[in-house]
Design a protein around this motif. Structure first.
Motif, PDB file in Angstrom:
ATOM      1  N   GLY A 136      25.704  83.817  76.374  1.00 15.41           N
ATOM      2  CA  GLY A 136      25.045  82.812  77.190  1.00 15.41           C
ATOM      3  C   GLY A 136      24.207  81.832  76.415  1.00 15.41           C
ATOM      4  N   GLY A 137      24.191  81.951  75.077  1.00 15.79           N
ATOM      5  CA  GLY A 137      23.377  81.071  74.248  1.00 15.79           C
ATOM      6  C   GLY A 137      23.985  79.690  74.100  1.00 15.79           C
ATOM      7  N   THR A 138      23.218  78.788  73.511  1.00 16.46           N
ATOM      8  CA  THR A 138      23.650  77.407  73.349  1.00 16.46           C
ATOM      9  C   THR A 138      23.491  76.949  71.908  1.00 16.46           C
ATOM     10  N   LEU A 139      24.334  75.993  71.536  1.00 18.06           N
ATOM     11  CA  LEU A 139      24.259  75.334  70.236  1.00 18.06           C
ATOM     12  C   LEU A 139      23.971  73.860  70.453  1.00 18.06           C
ATOM     13  N   LEU A 140      22.916  73.357  69.816  1.00 16.88           N
ATOM     14  CA  LEU A 140      22.634  71.931  69.811  1.00 16.88           C
ATOM     15  C   LEU A 140      23.172  71.377  68.499  1.00 16.88           C
ATOM     16  N   LEU A 141      24.244  70.603  68.596  1.00 17.29           N
ATOM     17  CA  LEU A 141      24.994  70.142  67.429  1.00 17.29           C
ATOM     18  C   LEU A 141      24.913  68.627  67.330  1.00 17.29           C
ATOM     19  N   GLY A 142      24.457  68.117  66.201  1.00 12.96           N
ATOM     20  CA  GLY A 142      24.433  66.682  65.956  1.00 12.96           C
ATOM     21  C   GLY A 142      25.478  66.318  64.921  1.00 12.96           C
ATOM     22  N   GLU A 143      26.351  65.362  65.250  1.00 13.48           N
ATOM     23  CA  GLU A 143      27.463  65.031  64.369  1.00 13.48           C
ATOM     24  C   GLU A 143      27.714  63.523  64.335  1.00 13.48           C
ATOM     25  N   SER A 144      28.095  63.032  63.177  1.00 10.81           N
ATOM     26  CA  SER A 144      28.452  61.631  63.017  1.00 10.81           C
ATOM     27  C   SER A 144      29.880  61.399  63.491  1.00 10.81           C
ATOM     28  N   TYR A 145      30.174  60.146  63.854  1.00  8.75           N
ATOM     29  CA  TYR A 145      31.544  59.779  64.209  1.00  8.75           C
ATOM     30  C   TYR A 145      31.753  58.299  63.919  1.00  8.75           C
ATOM     31  N   TRP A 146      33.003  57.905  63.875  1.00  8.69           N
ATOM     32  CA  TRP A 146      33.345  56.500  63.673  1.00  8.69           C
ATOM     33  C   TRP A 146      33.389  55.789  65.011  1.00  8.69           C
ATOM     34  N   ASP A 147      32.860  54.571  65.034  1.00  4.07           N
ATOM     35  CA  ASP A 147      32.803  53.798  66.270  1.00  4.07           C
ATOM     36  C   ASP A 147      33.178  52.346  65.966  1.00  4.07           C
ATOM     37  N   GLY A 148      34.485  52.083  65.872  1.00  3.66           N
ATOM     38  CA  GLY A 148      34.933  50.726  65.586  1.00  3.66           C
ATOM     39  C   GLY A 148      35.649  50.640  64.256  1.00  3.66           C
TER      40      GLY A 148
END
Length: 247
Positions: A136-148
């Motif tokens: 029932g736990g959660t992961l807060l994940l921050g990730e880069s991505y390409w946009d354009g």
């Protein structure tokens, strides 16, 4: 000669966290994650100075926290911040490669914001977190991505691993994780982060007498600003996802 970790630590000193998120966004994301486990255990993999954890502990007196990072100076700064905030007895900071971290207890909340590179990529991060997460736990994940559209130099600078936002979410789902909340960093957040990164480094250097460290810091600030403004500003995005695992 200054090490890369030291340059990064100085560059982040005037921003809420080491990621393109405003103070309000950080608060909202933590609240969304931790309201499920106000007296649980939280882990930050790639914690830096422990900023996320100190804020979490200050808001939730029943929480206990663990942070892992390879930057010894950042961890020491985190310990001092925790002392000043009165939460030092509820936090443990470990000088360790995140890939080597193990725990007999599982965690109700795990964070890895802007640190997937430390595991070798997004899929490796998701695989590493899964055995550390309590049911029932959660992961807060921050990730880069390409946009354009991106220049060839941008792709060379960031590598070929990053995809666009739909591709990032598809990779998360393919690994068995469900996004239950998310925040896409705004242009204002992205720009504020880059101005803080380059400005903090230049500000630090200009307060120093002439010497190699000063010159290196100013050169790094100029180089980073040039790359941001001319190479990737129009094609770079950042998403922070709150995830649960189905399995």
């Amino acid at each position: 000669m200054m090490e890369r970790q030291e340059i990064g630590r100085i560059a982040h000193r005037d921003h809420p966290v080491a990621a393109p998120l405003s103070d309000e966004s950080v608060h909202r994301l933590l609240e969304r994650q931790l309201r499920r486990c106000p007296e649980g255990r939280v882990l930050d993999l790639g914690c830096g100075e422990g900023t996320w954890l100190v804020r979490a502990l200050a808001s939730y007196p029943g929480l206990r926290a663990v942070g892992v990072d390879t930057n010894a100076a950042a961890l020491e700064a985190g310990r001092q911040t925790a002392e000043r905030a009165g939460v030092a007895r509820r936090i443990g900071l470990h000088h360790l490669d995140v890939r080597e971290f193990t725990s007999a207890e599982r965690f109700d909340a795990v964070l890895s914001v802007g640190a997937t590179y430390a595991f070798g990529g997004l899929s490796q991060t998701l695989d590493a977190v899964r055995p550390l997460l309590a049911p029932g736990g959660t992961l807060l994940l921050g990730e880069s991505y390409w946009d354009g559209q991106l220049t060839d130099r941008s792709r060379e600078f960031f590598g070929d691993e990053l995809t666009d936002l739909p591709g990032t979410v598809a990779a998360v789902r393919a690994a068995g994780w469900w996004p239950v909340a998310g925040h896409t960093s705004t242009r204002d957040e992205l720009d504020a982060y880059e101005w803080a990164w380059t400005g903090s480094l230049a500000d630090w250097a200009l307060d120093r007498p002439p010497g190699p460290d000063r010159d290196q810091a100013l050169e790094a600030a100029d180089r980073h600003r040039d790359e941001w403004l001319n190479e990737y500003r129009e094609g770079f995005g950042f998403v922070t996802l709150l995830l649960r695992y189905e399995g």
